[in-house]
Design an enzyme around this catalytic site. Structure first.
Site, PDB file in Angstrom:
ATOM      1  N   GLY A 113       0.224   0.836   6.671  1.00  0.00           N
ATOM      2  CA  GLY A 113       0.056   0.410   8.068  1.00  0.00           C
ATOM      3  C   GLY A 113      -1.078  -0.585   8.262  1.00  0.00           C
ATOM      4  O   GLY A 113      -1.745  -0.587   9.294  1.00  0.00           O
ATOM      5  N   PHE A 114      -1.307  -1.429   7.251  1.00  0.00           N
ATOM      6  CA  PHE A 114      -2.305  -2.511   7.339  1.00  0.00           C
ATOM      7  C   PHE A 114      -3.716  -2.012   7.642  1.00  0.00           C
ATOM      8  O   PHE A 114      -4.357  -2.479   8.591  1.00  0.00           O
ATOM      9  CB  PHE A 114      -1.931  -3.554   8.394  1.00  0.00           C
TER      10      PHE A 114
ATOM     11  N   ASN B  15       3.250 -12.785   6.233  1.00  0.00           N
ATOM     12  CA  ASN B  15       3.945 -11.515   6.008  1.00  0.00           C
ATOM     13  C   ASN B  15       4.767 -11.177   7.243  1.00  0.00           C
ATOM     14  O   ASN B  15       4.214 -10.894   8.305  1.00  0.00           O
ATOM     15  CB  ASN B  15       2.895 -10.426   5.725  1.00  0.00           C
TER      16      ASN B  15
ATOM     17  N   SER C 218       6.447  -6.270   6.002  1.00  0.00           N
ATOM     18  CA  SER C 218       5.971  -4.921   5.670  1.00  0.00           C
ATOM     19  C   SER C 218       6.684  -3.918   6.568  1.00  0.00           C
ATOM     20  O   SER C 218       6.693  -4.072   7.796  1.00  0.00           O
ATOM     21  CB  SER C 218       4.460  -4.823   5.866  1.00  0.00           C
TER      22      SER C 218
ATOM     23  N   LYS D 230       6.838 -14.310   3.230  1.00  0.00           N
ATOM     24  CA  LYS D 230       7.157 -13.118   2.433  1.00  0.00           C
ATOM     25  C   LYS D 230       8.288 -12.339   3.097  1.00  0.00           C
ATOM     26  O   LYS D 230       8.160 -11.855   4.221  1.00  0.00           O
ATOM     27  CB  LYS D 230       5.929 -12.230   2.265  1.00  0.00           C
TER      28      LYS D 230
ATOM     29  N   GLY E 247       7.818  -0.634  -7.085  1.00  0.00           N
ATOM     30  CA  GLY E 247       7.920  -0.203  -8.478  1.00  0.00           C
ATOM     31  C   GLY E 247       9.324  -0.415  -9.032  1.00  0.00           C
ATOM     32  O   GLY E 247      10.174  -1.038  -8.389  1.00  0.00           O
TER      33      GLY E 247
ATOM     34  N   GLY F 209       8.939  -4.596  -8.433  1.00  0.00           N
ATOM     35  CA  GLY F 209       9.366  -3.816  -9.591  1.00  0.00           C
ATOM     36  C   GLY F 209       8.982  -4.363 -10.948  1.00  0.00           C
ATOM     37  O   GLY F 209       9.394  -3.802 -11.965  1.00  0.00           O
TER      38      GLY F 209
ATOM     39  N   THR G  26       2.466  -2.685  -7.960  1.00  0.00           N
ATOM     40  CA  THR G  26       2.582  -1.324  -8.505  1.00  0.00           C
ATOM     41  C   THR G  26       2.377  -1.313 -10.021  1.00  0.00           C
ATOM     42  O   THR G  26       1.750  -0.402 -10.565  1.00  0.00           O
ATOM     43  CB  THR G  26       3.951  -0.729  -8.115  1.00  0.00           C
TER      44      THR G  26
HETATM   45  C1  LIG Z   1      -0.320   0.503  -1.011  1.00  0.00           C
HETATM   46  C2  LIG Z   1       0.386  -0.817  -0.816  1.00  0.00           C
HETATM   47  C3  LIG Z   1      -0.112  -1.711   0.130  1.00  0.00           C
HETATM   48  C4  LIG Z   1       0.515  -2.957   0.329  1.00  0.00           C
HETATM   49  N1  LIG Z   1       0.010  -3.826   1.250  1.00  0.00           N
HETATM   50  C5  LIG Z   1       0.629  -5.015   1.456  1.00  0.00           C
HETATM   51  C6  LIG Z   1       0.124  -5.953   2.393  1.00  0.00           C
HETATM   52  O1  LIG Z   1      -0.898  -5.758   3.029  1.00  0.00           O
HETATM   53  N2  LIG Z   1       0.839  -7.105   2.566  1.00  0.00           N
HETATM   54  C7  LIG Z   1       1.976  -7.393   1.875  1.00  0.00           C
HETATM   55  O2  LIG Z   1       2.564  -8.451   2.068  1.00  0.00           O
HETATM   56  N3  LIG Z   1       2.446  -6.529   0.950  1.00  0.00           N
HETATM   57  C8  LIG Z   1       1.809  -5.360   0.730  1.00  0.00           C
HETATM   58  N4  LIG Z   1       2.310  -4.497  -0.210  1.00  0.00           N
HETATM   59  C9  LIG Z   1       3.531  -4.866  -0.944  1.00  0.00           C
HETATM   60  C10 LIG Z   1       3.224  -5.490  -2.305  1.00  0.00           C
HETATM   61  O3  LIG Z   1       2.458  -6.667  -2.171  1.00  0.00           O
HETATM   62  C11 LIG Z   1       4.548  -5.824  -3.053  1.00  0.00           C
HETATM   63  O4  LIG Z   1       5.255  -6.816  -2.330  1.00  0.00           O
HETATM   64  C12 LIG Z   1       5.455  -4.605  -3.195  1.00  0.00           C
HETATM   65  O5  LIG Z   1       4.686  -3.470  -3.535  1.00  0.00           O
HETATM   66  C13 LIG Z   1       6.556  -4.819  -4.246  1.00  0.00           C
HETATM   67  O6  LIG Z   1       6.023  -5.161  -5.499  1.00  0.00           O
HETATM   68  P1  LIG Z   1       5.703  -4.083  -6.665  1.00  0.00           P
HETATM   69  O7  LIG Z   1       6.959  -3.311  -6.908  1.00  0.00           O
HETATM   70  O8  LIG Z   1       5.256  -4.898  -7.820  1.00  0.00           O
HETATM   71  O9  LIG Z   1       4.603  -3.216  -6.126  1.00  0.00           O
HETATM   72  C14 LIG Z   1       1.673  -3.271  -0.437  1.00  0.00           C
HETATM   73  C15 LIG Z   1       2.151  -2.371  -1.396  1.00  0.00           C
HETATM   74  C16 LIG Z   1       1.525  -1.157  -1.606  1.00  0.00           C
HETATM   75  C17 LIG Z   1       2.064  -0.221  -2.653  1.00  0.00           C
END
Ligand SMILES: Cc1cc2nc3c(=O)[nH]c(=O)nc-3n(C[C@H](O)[C@H](O)[C@H](O)COP(=O)(O)O)c2cc1C
Length: 328
Positions: free
Chosen positions: A121-122, A172, A175, A209, A256, A285, A307
């Site tokens: 939630g930012f 963004n 989210s 994004k 992930g 992922g 992740t």
């Molecule tokens: C705890 C958490 C916080 C995140 N916060 C943001 C964020 O502030 N802004 C955003 O664009 N993406 C956010 N993401 C998304 C990641 O940047 C990414 O796009 C997403 O996790 C998919 O990639 P991954 O599978 O490599 O984690 C967040 C992800 C996680 C797990």
């Protein structure tokens, strides 16, 4: 050496980080990241001119990007020395936000490997404090600042104020944990006006994004609108929204390896449809070198992950770079 450090981290993740309660694991992981000067060790990096690329005209020493999640400048500074070609800061909102109450992050483990579901939630310090905190940060590699708004005015304020402190600005709109941000994908006409406005005034190249939950709208409305506005980079993409009763909001964003097949499909389809006009950062992922190589082979210009940084550790970027030097 790369493999030994990666194996050591895996033992640490499996033996410690994945066993203690999530808030304690986050606190421990982030404290270690702040405290240990890993960015001073050459072992995490691989500098080779063959790896260089560009994103929106900005040169990156390599195509591996740390995705948005950290806003602490001490962590951003460390991450810039851990092999990434660019580092993305967490999405910042105009006012500070405490984020959603705990539990706001839980672990998942499927046959594909360990993942996360978050309803963060930012949680962020807000525009003024974040700006101030970034003042002394040396950009050892490009910094992508990320902005999240609930109105056109929010985005304009954020892009104009934060843009000069980054090398690129990520918008963004995807989210899933904040209704008004996630809802932009349901209002593509209004979003078109936002992108046109931002493209005119942004001091830095923009990245949009996208959400993997809105593939049809992305490709029918949002990407064409971005291209017509002059925005040629998209990050595809964010987490996937799922129900998750363990979280305070009963739903969150899945990240992930479970979302990797969708990331690969999205890149492949989007590349085919939009050709070279579009630059794609493929995120979602990536937790192994072959996955990064597959996304680049399918037409991504860069790959992002968050992740994988948690589950596979700080050695992953270098392992990916070694794999990329072997060719497609
Ligand atoms: C705890 C958490 C916080 C995140 N916060 C943001 C964020 O502030 N802004 C955003 O664009 N993406 C956010 N993401 C998304 C990641 O940047 C990414 O796009 C997403 O996790 C998919 O990639 P991954 O599978 O490599 O984690 C967040 C992800 C996680 C797990």
């Amino acid at each position: 050496m790369t493999r030994a450090i990666a194996a050591l981290y895996r033992a640490f993740y499996d033996g410690v980080l994945s066993r203690i309660p999530e808030p304690a694991a986050i606190a421990l992981g982030q404290s270690l990241l702040r405290a240990l000067p890993l960015d001073r060790l050459g072992v995490f990096r691989l500098e080779d001119p063959r790896l260089a690329t560009t994103l929106g005209g900005v040169r990156l020493p390599n195509p591996v990007v740390l995705a948005a999640q950290y806003y602490d400048p001490r962590i951003l500074r460390r991450a810039m020395g851990l092999g990434f070609g660019a580092v993305t800061a967490k999405s910042i909102t105009v006012n500070p936000r405490p984020g959603h109450p705990v539990p706001n992050l839980v672990r998942t483990r499927s046959a594909a490997g360990p993942g996360l579901v978050n309803c963060n939630g930012f949680a962020n310090p807000g525009l003024a404090a974040f700006r101030e905190s970034l003042a002394g940060l040396v950009h050892r590699v490009p910094l992508i600042v990320s902005v999240a708004g609930e109105s056109v005015a929010d985005y304009v304020t954020l892009v104009e104020a934060l843009g000069p402190l980054g090398d690129l600005v990520e918008v963004n709109i995807s989210s899933p944990n904040t209704r008004l941000v996630y809802a932009w994908s349901e209002r593509p006409q209004e979003l078109r006006a936002v992108l046109e406005r931002l493209a005119r005034t942004s001091p830095r190249p923009l990245i949009v994004k996208l959400s993997p939950d809105f593939a049809e709208v992305n490709e029918r409305d949002i990407i064409p609108a971005a291209l017509e506005a002059g925005v040629r980079v998209v990050n595809y993409g964010n987490t996937r929204r799922i129900e998750e009763p363990r979280l305070s909001q009963r739903a969150g964003g899945l990240s992930g390896p479970d979302i990797f097949p969708a990331t690969l499909d999205n890149v492949r389809r989007t590349r085919k449809r939009f050709g070279d006009a579009l630059e794609i950062v493929a995120t979602g992922g990536v937790d192994a070198p072959d996955k990064a190589a597959a996304l680049l082979r399918e037409g991504a210009r860069a790959v992002g992950y968050f992740t994988g940084f948690v589950t596979r550790g700080p050695m992953l970027a270098r392992a990916i770079l070694e794999r990329l030097l072997q060719g497609p």
